[in-house]
Structure formats: C-alpha cells, structure tokens
Design a protein around this motif. Structure first.
Motif, PDB file in Angstrom:
ATOM      1  N   THR A   1       6.224  -9.046 -23.146  1.00 41.07           N
ATOM      2  CA  THR A   1       7.392  -9.473 -23.912  1.00 41.07           C
ATOM      3  C   THR A   1       7.451 -10.994 -24.010  1.00 41.07           C
ATOM      4  O   THR A   1       7.406 -11.669 -22.972  1.00 41.07           O
TER       5      THR A   1
ATOM      6  N   GLU B   1      -4.781  -9.285 -12.873  1.00 37.52           N
ATOM      7  CA  GLU B   1      -3.419  -9.815 -12.994  1.00 37.52           C
ATOM      8  C   GLU B   1      -2.537  -9.176 -11.924  1.00 37.52           C
ATOM      9  O   GLU B   1      -2.672  -7.987 -11.626  1.00 37.52           O
TER      10      GLU B   1
ATOM     11  N   LEU C   1       6.995  -7.111 -15.732  1.00 37.23           N
ATOM     12  CA  LEU C   1       8.201  -7.139 -14.893  1.00 37.23           C
ATOM     13  C   LEU C   1       8.827  -5.749 -14.779  1.00 37.23           C
ATOM     14  O   LEU C   1       9.022  -5.226 -13.673  1.00 37.23           O
TER      15      LEU C   1
END
Ligand code: SAM
Length: 300
Positions: free
Chosen positions: A108, A240, A138
């Motif tokens: 996002t 990541e 998140l």
C-alpha cells in the motif's frame, strides 16, 4: 466544501466536507501484491487499466506487474527523490481532468512508501482521492501474529544509525501496545539482538520473512529464541522481514486506575508498601504491580 465551525473549546476550526471538484481527474491510490500476484485485486487491475497515467515508485518494477496483467497504461516515476518536482506536474494532469493511479513497488502506498505529498496536495485542491484497498505487509503480518492486534504501534523502519536505533527502541520500552517494525535483511539480525537487549529476552516476538511468497517463513517465540534461530542458521538473512513484538506485558496486566494509584503512592512510600496498598485497594496481582513499580524507577 470548506467551512468554519467552533470546536469544543470555542476555537474556530476549518471543516472540510468531501465535495470534489467535478472537473478535475481522480487520484486512485492502489495497493499491489507484496509478493504473490494472486493477491492483486480485480479492482486494482481495472483501475490501473482505466486511468490515464500511473505514477509509479519504480517504473521498471511496475512494468513487470502491468505486463503480467496485460495493462498498457503509460507511467511516470514518482519516488522519494523526485516527489517535490513531480507532484506539481501530476496535479496539472489531474487539473486537466485526467485520472491518475498511484502505486508503490509493493503493498500500500504511504505505508513506508512514497505518496504522502501527492495525496495531501490533491486533497487540498479538492481532487477526489480514492483508496483501492489491498495487500500490505503490515496487515498481513498482524493478521497471523497470534499477538493481540486490537491496538498496535507501527514503527516502520527503525533509524539506520546504531545510536539512533537504540534510542528509538528505548523510547518504546514501556509501550504496552503491540509493536510492528519493518527491517532490511542486512540489519535484521542486529536489530533483533538490540530488541532483546532493550525489551528483555523474554518478550514474545514474531518474525515474518517473505510473506505470501514461495519461501514464506514465520518464527514465533521469545526475542531470545528468535535471535537464536538466526544464530543457528534456521532463518536466512535474505528476503523481506516484518517483526512484531508484544507490548510491555506487566503494563497490559494492570488496569489504568491501579497504575495511576501506584505512581502517586510511589511518591510517598517505598515500593513494597505502595504495592501492598494498591493490592488491597484494587485486587490486582502483586507480582505485576511490583514489576510495574520497578519499571517506574528512573534507574531502570
Ligand atoms: N508499502 C509496503 C506495505 O504496504 O507493506 C511496504 C514497503 S517498505 C519500502 C518494504 C518493507 O516492507 C520491506 O523491507 C519489509 O520490511 C516489508 N515487506 C514488504 N513485503 C514483504 C513481504 N512479502 N514479507 C515480509 N515483509 C515485507
């Protein structure tokens, strides 16, 4: 529409009611997958195909996404280093009545990614700013953390400099809400070790690697055991990462009234006596209150 209204203390405040400039184009803020292309929403595909221009953090990266879905919309780079220059140009495009989609490399926009300036300026000009909701590391991490996520603090990336990073962690030591961090692979092992030193080795933590991707890996345990998983080579320092750390547990255990009472009594009484009184008055756990009393001491 912009108007004036009095707030509770009698001050004039500006009130904005969503009422868009009908002649301007629209700015769509589009979430894209964080790894798994299957997470691309039907609406995101449609919007990216329909708009006149895509403002992309890295056009080469987004080109691969567009090619995958057969989308040929022209792109323009919009990233941290050019956003001041490019924002004006994009606002002119919107002013001509053309629609723009804003995307980042993954997830996002604005969540640890560019977008803030363009969105703010577009809103100020009365442009319709429309979220096309979708993936974010998140929400993906929080949704499977098994750690309470009703209230959380999103810290994004900690500062790169060691001293600043330590200060940032120390400022969070007493935070009772769940903590969420993003971290780069070359710093993840050091950051976890620093977290264990500052928050204590027993704090519950969850490490997420490569969410939604082929090598997705979740490591749950205490901060100490997560650090050990790195040392043992169980978690590669590649890919990541998101780290979720439980908030300060004894703060979660006590109620705010007991906490207030304790902090007042500690100004007058030694910790053991203050804790005795609060246990009598509130029925809270002696152990939790004692730990809380210790955490108030300035030398801790
Ligand atoms: N805007 C993105 C979002 O909504 O999550 C975040 C962009 S930020 C520049 C990139 C960081 O997000 C990575 O370094 C990592 O901490 C986290 N991240 C992104 N994708 C991830 C994934 N698939 N698995 C784990 N962490 C990820």
């Amino acid at each position: 529409m912009v108007g004036k209204e009095l707030d509770e203390s009698g001050h004039l405040m500006e009130v904005r009611v969503s009422n868009h400039d009908q002649n301007a184009g629209r700015l769509f803020v589009v979430a894209t997958p964080i790894g798994n292309l299957g997470d691309m929403t039907a609406r995101a595909k449609q919007v990216l195909a329909d708009v006149d221009l895509i403002a992309a953090e890295d056009t080469r990266h987004t080109r691969a996404l567009l090619n995958h879905f057969g989308i040929e919309t022209p792109m323009r780079p919009y990233h941290d280093h050019n956003e001041h220059d490019v924002t004006d140009a994009l606002l002119k495009v919107l002013g001509r009545g053309e629609d723009i989609a804003l995307v980042s490399d993954a997830g996002t926009p604005q969540i640890s990614d560019p977008g803030f300036l363009l969105v703010r300026e577009a809103l100020h000009l009365g442009v319709a700013v429309i979220p096309v909701a979708g993936p974010s590391a998140l929400s993906a991490a929080l949704s499977v953390s098994g750690i309470p996520a009703g209230r959380f603090v999103f810290e994004g990336f900690l500062p790169a400099r060691k001293g600043q990073r330590k200060s940032a962690l120390q400022a969070l030591r007493r935070e009772s809400r769940t903590l969420v961090f993003y971290e780069a692979p070359h710093r993840i092992a050091a950051t976890l070790a620093e977290m264990a030193a500052v928050f204590g080795p027993d704090r519950q933590a969850m490490l997420f690697r490569e969410l939604t991707k082929l090598h997705e890996q979740l490591t749950l345990g205490t901060l100490e055991s997560v650090v050990e998983a790195f040392t043992a080579g169980d978690v590669p320092e590649r890919g990541e990462f998101v780290v979720i750390v439980q908030g300060e547990p004894w703060r979660q255990a006590s109620d705010p009234e007991a906490e207030r009472l304790l902090s007042e009594l500690l100004k007058e009484l030694p910790p053991a006596r203050a804790v005795d009184v609060v246990v009598r008055l509130t029925g809270q756990s002696r152990k939790a209150l004692y730990r809380l009393a210790m955490s108030f001491k300035p030398d801790r």
